[in-house]
Design a protein around this motif. Sequence first.
Motif, PDB file in Angstrom:
ATOM      1  N   ILE A 292       0.852  -1.197   0.000  1.00  0.00           N
ATOM      2  CA  ILE A 292       0.000   0.000   0.000  1.00  0.00           C
ATOM      3  C   ILE A 292       0.886   1.245   0.000  1.00  0.00           C
ATOM      4  O   ILE A 292       0.651   2.188  -0.750  1.00  0.00           O
ATOM      5  N   LEU A 315      -8.316   0.862  -5.183  1.00  0.00           N
ATOM      6  CA  LEU A 315      -7.783   0.038  -4.094  1.00  0.00           C
ATOM      7  C   LEU A 315      -8.791  -1.051  -3.754  1.00  0.00           C
ATOM      8  O   LEU A 315      -9.790  -0.795  -3.070  1.00  0.00           O
ATOM      9  N   ALA A 318      -8.133  -3.049   0.048  1.00  0.00           N
ATOM     10  CA  ALA A 318      -6.874  -2.600   0.651  1.00  0.00           C
ATOM     11  C   ALA A 318      -6.961  -2.562   2.170  1.00  0.00           C
ATOM     12  O   ALA A 318      -5.954  -2.695   2.860  1.00  0.00           O
ATOM     13  N   LEU A 330      -4.706   5.468   5.897  1.00  0.00           N
ATOM     14  CA  LEU A 330      -5.032   5.289   4.481  1.00  0.00           C
ATOM     15  C   LEU A 330      -6.114   6.289   4.064  1.00  0.00           C
ATOM     16  O   LEU A 330      -6.022   6.922   3.013  1.00  0.00           O
TER      17      LEU A 330
END
Length: 374
Positions: A292, A315, A318, A330
């Motif tokens: 990531i 993503l 993720a 994130l």
Amino acid sequence: MSALTTLRLHNFRSYEALDLELDPRPVVLFGANGAGKTNILEAISYLAPGRGLRRAALEAPVRHGCADGAWAVHAVLVNEAGERFALGTGLDAQKRTRRVRIDGQSARAGALAEILRLVWLTPAQDRLFAGPRSARLRFFDRLVLSLHPGHGRAAAAYERAMRERQKLLEEGGADPAWLASCEQHMAEAGAAMMAARADTLERLQSEIDARSDSQFPQAVLSLEALYEDAPSPSHGACTQALAEIFKAARRRDARAGRALCGPHRADLQVVWRAKDMPAALCSTGEQKALLIGLTLAHARAVAARTNTPAPLLLLDEACAHLDPDRRAALAAEVCAMAGQAWLTGTDRGLFEAFGADAQVFEIAEGAALAVTGR
Ligand SMILES: Nc1ncnc2c1ncn2[C@@H]1O[C@H](COP(=O)(O)OP(=O)(O)OP(=O)(O)O)[C@@H](O)[C@H]1O
Ligand SMILES: [Mg+2]
């Protein structure tokens, strides 16, 4: 901000028809296994040149049992300058080829890359560090491609010349001038590939290094290659050195049935900096965090490049292995990106950290239900 404001699918995998109206915020898609989340990301991935994020055959996305045998994806993209593009792609059912339209006009797939860049991460990449070298190189080459669109052409020219040379070597008795000319083509394309890869590596590393406070582990990247000489050899010097390597390897390559050295044999090495641990020896969750971090660095590197559209970030799953702190990190990172992010997960709770900063859709039975208003 570069973002899709409309996304429409037609006979695409589990969707007979899907019509999403969007704003520039990150898009969260949640729903049960098999609900159709990845299918949406895959549909978006066809707005770039190539075979999409599943690397599927052109016909594969056609909705099972659909009568007209064609799929289509339409989108409206608004870029950072506020320009609006109507993008369309799909399978031409008669010609069995990929169709691309930009603002109503037929276009080459390559033209999409001038309008839109995509960066994606899928669970299929989870085994990247522990898996085969060739998959890692393919992954890295895709990163290179989004920074250097000419990389694809160079790689194709290299492959062609390499196949031709191998044929000549295996047939035996080839005209040495002809062999040398093949090797020269290989060397020129190979030198261009190596320069694009080296530049990409440097840009990625400097994006990673600039975020020493990130919740995602810092990686040290390197490309293990067979040809390494002066720190930045000129294109001419690199071409010449490669041509010499190929010439010297003729007999060995003829016996082996393939070229044993050259840029096609490179390997991306990733080390967790703080622990000085090769990625392949890290835990599953650690490898995911590294991946990531690398993906976010890549998206920032593409966004930082002038005259390049800010990338949309896809993503898939993720958040699945991330602890709550990393999920929050994130969310903060994708909200700060210059391109819209699309995230999927099975549980809405995985995206709590976004608060009102994301638009959320529940995916079920070939449909998307907006959970938060616009
Ligand atoms: N060509 C096709 N035609 C119709 N349905 C398809 C086609 N290809 C795949 N599907 C179906 O699409 C469904 C949704 O797949 P998708 O991968 O998008 O699910 P998902 O929501 O990402 O699930 P998961 O959480 O398990 O990753 C699957 O049930 C799959 O069988
Ligand atoms: Mg999925």
